[in-house]
Design an enzyme around this catalytic site. Structure first.
Site, PDB file in Angstrom:
ATOM      1  N   HIS A   4      44.172  35.998  47.507  1.00 27.89           N
ATOM      2  CA  HIS A   4      43.056  36.823  47.944  1.00 27.89           C
ATOM      3  C   HIS A   4      43.581  38.244  48.165  1.00 27.89           C
ATOM      4  O   HIS A   4      42.821  39.188  48.295  1.00 27.89           O
ATOM      5  CB  HIS A   4      42.433  36.264  49.226  1.00 27.89           C
ATOM      6  CG  HIS A   4      41.126  36.900  49.582  1.00 27.89           C
ATOM      7  ND1 HIS A   4      41.020  37.960  50.453  1.00 27.89           N
ATOM      8  CD2 HIS A   4      39.862  36.646  49.162  1.00 27.89           C
ATOM      9  CE1 HIS A   4      39.751  38.328  50.563  1.00 27.89           C
ATOM     10  NE2 HIS A   4      39.030  37.554  49.786  1.00 27.89           N
ATOM     11  N   HIS A   6      33.521  46.342  52.403  1.00 29.75           N
ATOM     12  CA  HIS A   6      34.566  45.377  52.032  1.00 29.75           C
ATOM     13  C   HIS A   6      35.913  45.687  52.676  1.00 29.75           C
ATOM     14  O   HIS A   6      36.846  44.889  52.588  1.00 29.75           O
ATOM     15  CB  HIS A   6      34.690  45.384  50.495  1.00 29.75           C
ATOM     16  CG  HIS A   6      35.344  44.172  49.931  1.00 29.75           C
ATOM     17  ND1 HIS A   6      36.548  44.208  49.277  1.00 29.75           N
ATOM     18  CD2 HIS A   6      34.960  42.865  49.929  1.00 29.75           C
ATOM     19  CE1 HIS A   6      36.877  42.993  48.880  1.00 29.75           C
ATOM     20  NE2 HIS A   6      35.927  42.151  49.262  1.00 29.75           N
TER      21      HIS A   6
END
Length: 636
Positions: A492, A263
């Site tokens: 985000h 990630h």
């Protein structure tokens, strides 16, 4: 009302009643030449349906027609002659003398009135009327000035200007399309970051869209060697292999524990002059770099002097140790004027990180114990904070957890994480004490009214079973981002911080969401940390920022300052403070013994708790109230 520049008055917005007669109980709003931002704060009615920044009216200095842009989420109707035109958010129109503007159609009516222009040398026949208007206008302006500092705070990002050599001390927000220019002050696009004579590019991310990336960033097509470290699925990888350029290598790091992901979002760009390290929060896809609230930090570092190759630093150790866990296939390159190299993690020891302005906080999957216990995840953050001394004001001060995906949590783990984020000593050498966390998370209504409507919710992927846990209710706080213009740009970005007012003890910009997979969970009587995913973040600490900017750049011909000592000695004596942009606009004159570092925290502090009516977003519920595009969720 705020103005981009100080101009003379050219007209007014005259309040009208429903019979379209002037409403004498409400003040006229003076309009200056240039941009006039109009909203709830300067319309003398308390109607929460009015946006704080509802519209911008840009008038020419000579009067006449003006251009109108709808800044807020609510529509506007312009009545011009017999024509009515409805304008939705971000739509624009031209208004002329006598046109009527309806805010929340039919509720708040204003007539645009242009002031008569003065004649050559004598008084215009309308002058008595004009002077009368100006006097009334002056009274309105006096009332507005009282609140001007508050209005400045509401658009605090306007004042975010950082000298080039000091940018590594802070971070920047990514540019968002469709926002007014002021909201993108000092923000960056991907082309601002990936530029210049790049010899090697290592792009680390979760999602990668090559079809978007190369056209969006033309400099990448000229890079001889590109390594993409990703977290894509096998099916998606097959497509990437077919569509990638021949000189690009794809690598997915090992995931030894189930339900883990790669990630981390970072870039390492090698130049003839040095290396650029970038840590950010956006996937390499179009919507992440155009429609969402995102953050990015970068700093350029020179090649080491050949005589000091062994000299390391905390940042260097963080970086090389993290890279060594990724297990990418090494490759050989010939770098002009530097020679042949094998590109492996130890290659990155060849750069001088002694001026690094941050520390890296990484997570790597595995069961970490012994000396590895404090290397990763929340235990790494704990170990760094434990060695720091903070101002007394941060004793027991609150914590903020802000992120875009919520894992399956329990109260025991929340206490474990809170203990790490609360670490550190105050100036009297006693522990700061546990801070109460506040979780900033978008509400259903925020997503519905966002720039993308409900579609934004697909990038806020948390199921109802995680969101609805009863113990979380006391933590929920609203996403409010008016001072950065990002109320409707869904987050985000992921940030964690400890704050008091507008002052920050420390600040972490990271890829890590709020989950055990990302931060790690202690096991075996706290002797082992289990982590599932790869994550990467940058930690801003006042103690690291005392030696400020060197001015080194990989992409411009600046030379490193030889004479570091005298300049840095004075700065070592000064106290360094991290402040939000709102704190920056509130600062009067900083003390001569203080260095103020502004961080563009996109949301407001302190966060407002949810009301009893507010519902946290979860992506697996059905929402039938239509969004700004007339859609429901999930799409039918």
């Amino acid at each position: 009302m705020s103005h981009s520049h100080s101009h003379s008055h050219v007209g007014y917005l005259v309040p009208l009643n429903h019979n379209l007669d002037e409403e004498p109980s409400l003040p006229k709003l003076p309009i200056s030449g240039g941009a006039n931002l109009i909203g709830r704060n300067n319309i003398a009615v308390s109607d929460k349906r009015l946006s704080r920044n509802h519209l911008t009216l840009t008038a020419s200095p000579g009067g006449g027609a003006a251009s109108l842009l709808v800044e807020g989420t609510n529509p506007i109707v312009v009545n011009s002659g017999n024509k009515r035109r409805k304008l939705n958010s971000l739509e624009s129109a031209t208004v002329s003398d006598g046109d009527v503007i309806e805010l929340i159609p039919g509720h708040h009516l204003f007539k645009y009135q242009v002031l008569p222009r003065r004649g050559g040398g004598g008084r215009n026949n309308n002058q008595p009327h004009h002077d009368d208007e100006v006097e009334r206008g002056r009274n309105a302006v006096v009332a507005q000035n009282a609140g001007r500092s508050r209005l400045c705070e509401e658009e605090a990002i306007r004042d975010f200007r950082v000298p080039e050599d000091e940018l590594p001390c802070t971070f920047r927000l990514l540019r968002v399309k469709g926002l007014p220019a002021w909201a993108n002050t000092c923000s960056v696009s991907i082309g601002d970051v990936i530029q210049g004579d790049i010899q090697i590019a290592i792009l680390s991310n979760y999602m990668v869209d090559i079809d978007w990336l190369i056209p969006a960033c033309p400099a990448l097509s000229k890079v001889p060697h590109v390594l993409v470290i990703h977290g894509e699925s096998d099916e998606r990888v097959n497509y990437l292999k077919r569509s990638k350029p021949a000189n690009w290598t794809l690598h997915k790091p090992p995931l030894p524990i189930s339900f883990g992901t790669h990630h981390s979002k970072a870039m390492l760009l090698v130049y003839p002059r040095g290396v650029r390290i970038i840590v950010h929060t956006a996937n390499l896809i179009h919507v992440d770099w155009n429609n969402k609230s995102q953050g990015l930090w970068m700093q350029d570092f020179p090649w080491k002097d050949q005589n000091s190759l062994s000299k390391g630093s905390g940042f260097e150790n963080d970086l090389v140790e993290y890279l060594s866990m990724l297990k990418w296939p090494e490759f050989s390159v010939k770098l002009p004027s530097h020679g042949n190299f094998s590109i492996c993690p130890s290659f990155f020891k060849k750069f001088d990180y002694s001026d690094a302005m941050v520390r890296l906080i990484a997570s790597v999957p595995g069961y970490h114990s012994g000396t590895g216990l404090k290397k990763w995840g929340h235990m790494k953050l704990r170990s760094l904070l434990q060695d720091c001394t903070f101002d007394e004001e941060f004793k027991k001060s609150p914590l903020v957890y802000q992120f875009s995906s919520l894992g399956s949590l329990d109260e025991k783990w929340m206490t474990e994480l809170g203990s790490s984020l609360s670490a550190g000593l105050s100036e009297d050498k006693t522990p700061l004490g546990m801070g109460e966390p506040q979780i900033i998370w978008p509400r259903v209504e925020d997503v519905r009214c966002s720039l993308e409507g409900y579609a934004a919710g697909s990038a806020i992927p948390s199921p109802l079973k995680n969101v609805e846990k009863a113990f979380l209710r006391k933590y929920w706080a609203k996403w409010k981002a008016e001072h950065t213009g990002r109320d409707r740009a869904m987050p985000h970005i992921k940030t964690f911080t400890r704050y008091n007012g507008q002052n920050l003890a420390w600040f972490l910009l990271t890829s890590a969401n709020l989950s055990k997979a990302a931060w790690g969970a202690l096991q075996k009587n706290n002797t082992q940390l289990m982590v599932r995913s790869y994550e990467l973040g940058v930690l801003f600490l006042p103690s690291l920022l005392k030696r400020r900017g060197t001015g080194f750049s990989c992409t411009s011909n600046v030379t490193l300052s030889e004479d570091k000592c005298p300049a840095h000695e004075t700065s070592e004596m000064k106290k360094t403070k991290l402040v939000t942009l709102t704190g920056l606009t509130m600062e009067t004159t900083p003390s001569s013994s203080e260095v103020i570092i502004p961080l563009p925290v996109p949301y407001e502090l302190p966060p407002k708790p949810y009301s009893s009516e507010d519902v946290p977003w979860s992506w697996d519920r059905r929402y039938t109230k239509k969004d700004v595009y007339g859609q429901v969720w999930p799409r039918m």
